[in-house]
Write an enzyme that holds these catalytic residues in place. Structure first.
Site, mmCIF file in Angstrom:
data_model
loop_
_atom_site.group_PDB
_atom_site.id
_atom_site.type_symbol
_atom_site.label_atom_id
_atom_site.label_comp_id
_atom_site.label_asym_id
_atom_site.label_seq_id
_atom_site.Cartn_x
_atom_site.Cartn_y
_atom_site.Cartn_z
ATOM 1 N N LYS A 181 25.266 -17.956 -15.088
ATOM 2 C CA LYS A 181 25.847 -17.208 -16.212
ATOM 3 C C LYS A 181 25.783 -15.715 -15.899
ATOM 4 O O LYS A 181 24.791 -15.053 -16.210
ATOM 5 C CB LYS A 181 25.079 -17.549 -17.497
ATOM 6 C CG LYS A 181 25.514 -16.742 -18.715
ATOM 7 C CD LYS A 181 25.024 -17.369 -20.009
ATOM 8 C CE LYS A 181 25.324 -16.474 -21.196
ATOM 9 N NZ LYS A 181 25.162 -17.129 -22.484
ATOM 10 N N LYS A 231 18.346 -22.201 -21.076
ATOM 11 C CA LYS A 231 18.794 -20.865 -20.647
ATOM 12 C C LYS A 231 17.613 -19.906 -20.490
ATOM 13 O O LYS A 231 16.644 -19.971 -21.254
ATOM 14 C CB LYS A 231 19.759 -20.292 -21.685
ATOM 15 C CG LYS A 231 20.232 -18.880 -21.338
ATOM 16 C CD LYS A 231 20.999 -18.225 -22.474
ATOM 17 C CE LYS A 231 20.263 -16.993 -22.953
ATOM 18 N NZ LYS A 231 21.039 -16.208 -23.928
ATOM 19 N N ARG A 235 20.475 -18.636 -41.835
ATOM 20 C CA ARG A 235 20.694 -18.720 -40.379
ATOM 21 C C ARG A 235 21.237 -20.109 -40.031
ATOM 22 O O ARG A 235 22.169 -20.257 -39.249
ATOM 23 C CB ARG A 235 19.385 -18.435 -39.614
ATOM 24 C CG ARG A 235 18.915 -16.991 -39.749
ATOM 25 C CD ARG A 235 17.827 -16.636 -38.743
ATOM 26 N NE ARG A 235 16.522 -17.213 -39.042
ATOM 27 C CZ ARG A 235 15.608 -16.692 -39.850
ATOM 28 N NH1 ARG A 235 15.866 -15.536 -40.462
ATOM 29 N NH2 ARG A 235 14.446 -17.273 -40.055
HETATM 30 P P1 13P Z 1 27.020 -12.382 -25.363
HETATM 31 O O1 13P Z 1 28.202 -13.246 -25.014
HETATM 32 O O2 13P Z 1 27.058 -11.863 -26.780
HETATM 33 O O3 13P Z 1 26.743 -11.329 -24.342
HETATM 34 O O4 13P Z 1 25.752 -13.337 -25.375
HETATM 35 C C1 13P Z 1 25.605 -14.265 -24.383
HETATM 36 C C2 13P Z 1 24.178 -14.538 -24.153
HETATM 37 O O5 13P Z 1 23.755 -15.662 -24.216
HETATM 38 C C3 13P Z 1 23.289 -13.430 -23.796
HETATM 39 O O6 13P Z 1 22.068 -13.925 -23.350
#
Ligand code: 13P
Length: 335
Positions: A217, A134, A44
């Site tokens: 986001k 996030k 990973r």
């Molecule tokens: P994706 O761009 O693969 O949707 O992932 C973004 C992400 O951080 C989802 O929480």
């Protein structure tokens, strides 16, 4: 200018975007298994270190979202991973939610957990070098969903999270993701996404979050993946702009889309059109997971020691998206 506003703007300056490399160990295991690589901590890290030491990190990637395991790992050159990222001029970030769990009162839906003990976890992540964080809320569209309960509960959690993150001097990424899975039309996606985002801002304001110090986001406005409706990329851009223009307060400095299961080129093309037609004051960039990593992961899995080959593929995707974040991408630049 406040410190948090400054960080948010720096992450997204000059077409830069965010690499979402914060897959949980369970999700990363699925991704690695799909390309027949055993999911060990070493593997990973090896894939992620390959990306984090790519040359496009300097020009294209303003921030990297890490998972708890990765922020504590050490690179092959003995740097911590946040150091490796900071040395490229990019900001290290961290996913701090603990996942979407069944929502009591509406068991078909989910609410994201992780508020208990969050203040202390944030202090530790900040010490480890994180500058932003996030938290993802997730919503499904179907006949009776999302319910008011799920829209309210997730918005409340996102707002409480954001407030704690700013208290700890980091920029919260606020991610309410309306999923693409389903039979819904793009118009329905527009209606639900607008309602979800508006509720998030209502709660963020109640919790006294400084909107100049966050990054939103969201998903783009798309028809459900099982819907018969096919809308053009131009239409996706138009509806996405309409949604954000009417739902996001103008104090918010930047918006970084998730890719949500779109193909790599589709996610780039839609972002490009959004920027070509951007009639808002928001920076519109990317915070992609799959749409930045898919091809690179496939290539890496064939020979995990061919670092340069994998980096070339990742650099190309990052460069294409950084052009798209400025409305300067075109199809003939794809290889
Ligand atoms: P994706 O761009 O693969 O949707 O992932 C973004 C992400 O951080 C989802 O929480």
């Amino acid at each position: 200018m406040s410190e948090l506003n400054n960080i948010a703007l720096k992450i997204l300056e000059n077409g830069k975007g965010i690499l979402a490399a914060d897959e949980s160990t369970a999700t990363m295991t699925k991704r690695l298994n799909s390309v027949n690589v055993p999911s060990t901590p070493e593997n990973r890290l090896s894939f992620r270190e390959t990306l984090f030491s790519s040359s496009s990190m300097n020009e294209c990637i303003g921030g990297v979202i890490l998972y708890d395991e990765t922020i504590r790992q050490t690179s092959s050159k003995k740097n911590t991973i946040p150091e490796l990222i900071s040395n490229t001029g990019s900001f290290p970030g961290i996913k701090v939610d603990t996942g979407a769990k069944v929502l009591a009162g509406s068991p078909e839906e989910k609410v994201t957990e992780g508020l208990d003990g969050l203040r202390d976890r944030l202090k530790e992540y900040h010490k480890l070098g994180a500058k932003f964080t996030k938290w993802r809320g997730v919503y499904n569209i179907s006949k009776n969903y999302p319910s008011k309960l799920s829209i309210h509960s997730n918005a409340h959690a996102l707002a409480r999270y954001s407030s704690l993150v700013q208290e700890c001097n980091m920029v919260p990424i606020v991610e309410p993701e309306v999923l693409m899975e389903g039979y819904h039309s793009a118009k329905e996606c527009l209606k639900i996404t607008s309602e979800v985002i508006k509720k998030c801002f209502e709660e963020l304001i109640i919790q006294k979050v400084d909107l100049k110090g966050i990054i939103l986001k969201p998903n783009m406005i798309l028809a459900g993946d099982k819907s018969k409706e096919k809308i053009s990329n131009e239409e996706v851009a138009k509806l996405t702009l309409e949604c954000l223009k009417t739902s996001v307060p103008s104090d918010v400095p930047g918006i970084a889309f998730l890719s949500g299961g779109q193909s790599e080129v589709e996610a780039t093309e839609n972002l490009n059109l959004i920027n070509k037609h951007n009639n808002t004051n928001f920076i519109m960039s990317y915070s992609y997971g799959r749409a930045l990593q898919q091809s690179a992961l496939k290539h890496w899995s064939k020979d995990i020691h061919n670092i340069e080959g994998t980096q070339k593929i990742f650099n190309h995707r990052a460069e294409m998206n950084t052009l798209a974040a400025q409305g300067k991408w075109s199809k003939d630049l794809e290889i």
